[in-house]
Design an enzyme around this catalytic site. Sequence first.
Site, PDB file in Angstrom:
ATOM      1  N   ASN A   1       0.865  -1.176   0.000  1.00  0.00           N
ATOM      2  CA  ASN A   1       0.000   0.000   0.000  1.00  0.00           C
ATOM      3  C   ASN A   1       0.906   1.231   0.000  1.00  0.00           C
ATOM      4  O   ASN A   1       1.556   1.516   1.000  1.00  0.00           O
ATOM      5  CB  ASN A   1      -0.888  -0.038   1.260  1.00  0.00           C
ATOM      6  CG  ASN A   1      -1.685   1.233   1.458  1.00  0.00           C
ATOM      7  OD1 ASN A   1      -1.775   2.073   0.559  1.00  0.00           O
ATOM      8  ND2 ASN A   1      -2.282   1.369   2.634  1.00  0.00           N
TER       9      ASN A   1
ATOM     10  N   LYS B   1      -0.004   4.275  -0.199  1.00  0.00           N
ATOM     11  CA  LYS B   1      -0.634   5.448   0.434  1.00  0.00           C
ATOM     12  C   LYS B   1      -0.448   6.687  -0.469  1.00  0.00           C
ATOM     13  O   LYS B   1      -0.460   6.536  -1.692  1.00  0.00           O
ATOM     14  CB  LYS B   1      -0.075   5.648   1.847  1.00  0.00           C
ATOM     15  CG  LYS B   1      -0.158   4.350   2.665  1.00  0.00           C
ATOM     16  CD  LYS B   1       0.157   4.517   4.115  1.00  0.00           C
ATOM     17  CE  LYS B   1       0.048   3.162   4.807  1.00  0.00           C
ATOM     18  NZ  LYS B   1       0.235   3.240   6.242  1.00  0.00           N
TER      19      LYS B   1
ATOM     20  N   HIS C   1      -9.171   1.097   5.246  1.00  0.00           N
ATOM     21  CA  HIS C   1      -7.872   1.251   5.915  1.00  0.00           C
ATOM     22  C   HIS C   1      -8.062   2.178   7.121  1.00  0.00           C
ATOM     23  O   HIS C   1      -8.836   3.132   7.074  1.00  0.00           O
ATOM     24  CB  HIS C   1      -6.840   1.831   4.941  1.00  0.00           C
ATOM     25  CG  HIS C   1      -5.453   1.806   5.509  1.00  0.00           C
ATOM     26  ND1 HIS C   1      -5.026   2.729   6.430  1.00  0.00           N
ATOM     27  CD2 HIS C   1      -4.429   0.949   5.327  1.00  0.00           C
ATOM     28  CE1 HIS C   1      -3.775   2.438   6.780  1.00  0.00           C
ATOM     29  NE2 HIS C   1      -3.387   1.358   6.128  1.00  0.00           N
TER      30      HIS C   1
ATOM     31  N   GLU D   1      -6.425   4.541   8.245  1.00  0.00           N
ATOM     32  CA  GLU D   1      -6.204   5.974   8.013  1.00  0.00           C
ATOM     33  C   GLU D   1      -7.467   6.619   7.445  1.00  0.00           C
ATOM     34  O   GLU D   1      -7.748   7.787   7.716  1.00  0.00           O
ATOM     35  CB  GLU D   1      -4.994   6.163   7.085  1.00  0.00           C
ATOM     36  CG  GLU D   1      -3.693   5.890   7.836  1.00  0.00           C
ATOM     37  CD  GLU D   1      -2.551   5.382   6.988  1.00  0.00           C
ATOM     38  OE1 GLU D   1      -2.606   5.491   5.751  1.00  0.00           O
ATOM     39  OE2 GLU D   1      -1.586   4.847   7.582  1.00  0.00           O
TER      40      GLU D   1
ATOM     41  N   GLU E   1      -4.932  -5.152  10.737  1.00  0.00           N
ATOM     42  CA  GLU E   1      -3.898  -4.139  10.946  1.00  0.00           C
ATOM     43  C   GLU E   1      -4.153  -3.419  12.272  1.00  0.00           C
ATOM     44  O   GLU E   1      -4.980  -2.491  12.322  1.00  0.00           O
ATOM     45  CB  GLU E   1      -3.917  -3.121   9.800  1.00  0.00           C
ATOM     46  CG  GLU E   1      -3.655  -3.731   8.446  1.00  0.00           C
ATOM     47  CD  GLU E   1      -3.056  -2.723   7.495  1.00  0.00           C
ATOM     48  OE1 GLU E   1      -1.948  -2.965   7.004  1.00  0.00           O
ATOM     49  OE2 GLU E   1      -3.680  -1.670   7.257  1.00  0.00           O
TER      50      GLU E   1
ATOM     51  N   GLY F   1       3.121   1.856  10.785  1.00  0.00           N
ATOM     52  CA  GLY F   1       4.127   2.903  10.635  1.00  0.00           C
ATOM     53  C   GLY F   1       4.910   3.208  11.902  1.00  0.00           C
ATOM     54  O   GLY F   1       5.623   4.206  11.967  1.00  0.00           O
TER      55      GLY F   1
ATOM     56  N   SER G   1       3.882  -2.525  10.174  1.00  0.00           N
ATOM     57  CA  SER G   1       5.339  -2.628  10.376  1.00  0.00           C
ATOM     58  C   SER G   1       5.924  -3.957   9.904  1.00  0.00           C
ATOM     59  O   SER G   1       6.855  -4.481  10.517  1.00  0.00           O
ATOM     60  CB  SER G   1       5.702  -2.359  11.847  1.00  0.00           C
ATOM     61  OG  SER G   1       5.309  -1.051  12.217  1.00  0.00           O
TER      62      SER G   1
HETATM   63  P1  PGA Z   1       3.348   0.022   7.542  1.00  0.00           P
HETATM   64  O1  PGA Z   1       1.843   0.290   7.030  1.00  0.00           O
HETATM   65  O2  PGA Z   1       3.821  -1.258   6.903  1.00  0.00           O
HETATM   66  O3  PGA Z   1       4.111   1.217   7.090  1.00  0.00           O
HETATM   67  O4  PGA Z   1       3.264  -0.101   9.039  1.00  0.00           O
HETATM   68  C1  PGA Z   1       0.945  -0.778   6.887  1.00  0.00           C
HETATM   69  C2  PGA Z   1      -0.365  -0.283   6.327  1.00  0.00           C
HETATM   70  O5  PGA Z   1      -0.831   0.807   6.689  1.00  0.00           O
HETATM   71  O6  PGA Z   1      -1.000  -0.984   5.501  1.00  0.00           O
END
Ligand code: PGA
Length: 253
Positions: free
Chosen positions: A12, A14, A98, A100, A168, A174, A213
């Site tokens: 992803n 983003k 997601h 976010e 997740e 992140g 992560s």
């Molecule tokens: P990350 O993000 O691997 O940077 O932790 C995962 C995601 O948001 O799908």
Amino acid sequence: MTPGTKPLVAGNWKMNGLRSSLDTLKTIASGDAALAGKTDMLICPPATLLRAAATLCSGTVLRIGAQDCHPLPSGAHTGEISAAMVVDCGAAFVITGHSERRDFQNETDAMVRAKAAAAHAAGLVAIVCIGETGAERQSGETLDVLKRQLAHSVPDGAVAASTVIAYEPVWAIGTGLTPTTHDIREAHAFMRAELVSRFGGDGTNMRILYGGSVKASNAAELMAIDNVDGALVGGASLKADDFLAIAAIYETL
Ligand code: PGA
């Protein structure tokens, strides 16, 4: 891993990536050739790159997906992209819900469910994201949150071929933090049981990804956990070498 399922390693991007990032996709797509093809690989670039990415990767095993879609097929919704438009770009997957988007765009379970249903109606595979916040984990509500989000974000009629669940934990995205192996095993076993009770055999075969992560250094440990059928990768999907290193680990299954 769930016996009999093909792992999916999904990236992803983003809100990252300009046209120059298509070189990264080219490297990933050609790196695929060196792998044994035991893993499905997917990159979800920003919408601006969808068409070019799908064209570039056509004929390779690298699939392309969108990061969101609107629940309606068309209409007066400035700035939005429908599932049919995602298909029209040549993409095959879409991420829905997601954290976010749940957080910054206030997306509810009902909205996520409507988006996933729209994705299914258009012929896309929906990757439905769920996961607890740090506060919910602290107060012991993780499994209740997963139960509620699964029940209300995954549409009726979901089948294994049309639907992927991505677990997740919000606090792991992140941050470099991941839950313990024990906690991931518990969460994935719980989600599997919920999916089987609602969808029967399709629930048995529906892929459940872990995200948050994931990097090459922890992918092998994550892959070994029961009911972890792949990874949803954010930061580490932006560099071809990092992403291919994760995919290569899944290939060793
Ligand atoms: P990350 O993000 O691997 O940077 O932790 C995962 C995601 O948001 O799908």
